[in-house]
Design an enzyme around this catalytic site. Structure first.
Site, short mmCIF file in Angstrom:
data_model
loop_
_atom_site.label_atom_id
_atom_site.label_comp_id
_atom_site.label_asym_id
_atom_site.label_seq_id
_atom_site.Cartn_x
_atom_site.Cartn_y
_atom_site.Cartn_z
N LYS A 1 1.34 3.98 6.99
CA LYS A 1 0.65 4.93 6.12
C LYS A 1 1.22 6.32 6.36
O LYS A 1 1.90 6.56 7.35
CB LYS A 1 -0.86 4.96 6.44
CG LYS A 1 -1.63 3.67 6.19
CD LYS A 1 -1.90 3.45 4.72
CE LYS A 1 -2.72 2.17 4.50
NZ LYS A 1 -1.98 0.95 4.92
N SER B 1 0.82 -1.21 0.00
CA SER B 1 0.00 0.00 0.00
C SER B 1 0.85 1.26 0.00
O SER B 1 0.33 2.35 -0.17
CB SER B 1 -0.95 0.01 1.20
OG SER B 1 -0.25 0.22 2.39
#
Lengths: 215, 215
Positions: A173, A136
DNA sequence: TACTTTGATTTATGTTACACTTTTCAAAAT
DNA sequence: ATTTTGAAAAGTGTAACATAAATCAAAGTA
């Protein structure tokens, strides 16, 4: 549902009380007895994530590096760390505009010598390593299997890449704190940003200072 | 014991259902709703310690640090909780529900030396570092500004990522040796593979074993 | 004989239930 | 005006319960 129809004489002829029957002690996911505790809501996922980590960590010693039985997400996992102290290795660093010339890197080309520990770890006490599952964050070069260098002493600010425990899972993230709220933003167009609601249970474990891919 | 003797007509005239009666929400020691979790025995005291710490930090430290209601523990748990990230205040991130400071999953290992050198360098004498310009290898996580770890003692085989001096310029590419010839293949669709002709002046400096991105 | 299936047994796990404690507030007592 | 009282509301720790998962020998099958 059950096919057991013990009407009078049953067909019970398997199983039964016997030595060694049944599940083995310590065969649960924690491998030891457990206890129920009351945990404040906001800390639940942090603790879940931590337990998951501890778990995969102890599995690592027996198994390989990355546990595959929970490959559903981009969770990082704790990397095993070399126990022993060795002498710092200083390697030659060549200028990044290396011009051609002689193929063999001679001393002339050496710009500086670099100790990787020194270069990558600012606050040794607060730094740990994690390995990455998932892609991701691939657009910033964080790929599956990479090793992350995480510094817990750095304040998680807007724009930093962080390790966050969300809903019991660790994720890596980019932290975005805008007027629209706090977001966890992947660096991969196939993944949507995650809005951190007021009700969300999130704990930032640290700020990622580097990622290492090995080939 | 109880002096309440509700015989017929009671003297109940105090208390009763009314607005504002009873204990206030959030008046518990955690100040928020809780949830029961099952915790492996060996982790119980660590979690208790952490919860106590969090508690005494966010609330006033008017109370004592060590709760007495669990002093019966037989395990000599040491309250040597690390001074940790508790730098001079200034983390009002609670406003964003972003909290730092869960005990590091790798806490036990932090004592040990994180030796990235050992992890990344197999043959110290033959290894050097190089920093990267350009993004022709971005799909394998080699980005502009990265530091490459290059080992000259590894034989450049088909599929390896190598540092090649081609016609006087250093490049990092994947080496491909097929029946069609020898190619230097970028890992970025915007760049074409380069055919290494017989006439080309090419020298392989070494094989890339790792790349390091710093944020 | 060797392999597979079956099902009772045992431990594990998440959640609910429950007993008890603590806090709160207004009526009642002083 | 102040203190006492007691039911109500919320908190907390632990037992209980309902599944779920794991185990293994008997039974079945090839």
């Amino acid at each position: 549902m059950t096919k057991k129809q013990n009407n009078g004489i049953s067909d019970v002829s398997r199983g039964g009380v016997r030595q060694g029957a049944g599940r083995k002690k310590g065969s649960g996911k924690f491998g030891e007895p457990t206890k129920v505790m009351r945990i404040p809501q906001s800390k639940v996922s942090a603790i879940q994530a931590w337990l998951n980590l501890q778990n995969s960590q102890s599995l690592q010693s027996a198994q390989d590096i990355i546990p595959s039985n929970q490959a559903q997400s981009d969770s990082p996992f704790v990397w095993h760390l070399p126990p022993e102290e060795t002498e710092p290795a200083e390697l030659p660093l060549y200028a990044h505009k290396v011009v051609a010339g002689f193929p063999s890197p001679a001393e002339d080309y050496i710009e500086a010598r670099l100790d990787l520990n020194e270069k990558l770890i600012r606050n040794k006490e607060a730094t740990f390593l994690l390995s990455v599952q998932g892609d991701s964050m691939k657009d910033v070069g964080i790929l599956d299997g990479d090793i992350l260098v995480v510094d817990r002493s750095i304040e998680p600010q807007d724009g930093k890449i962080v390790i966050a425990a969300l809903d019991g899972e660790l994720t890596v993230k980019r932290l975005s704190m805008k007027s629209t709220g706090t977001w966890l933003v992947p660096e991969n167009e196939n993944y949507p940003p995650i809005l951190v609601r007021e009700s969300s249970d999130i704990v930032i474990w640290g700020v990622v200072t580097a990622t290492i891919s090995q080939f």
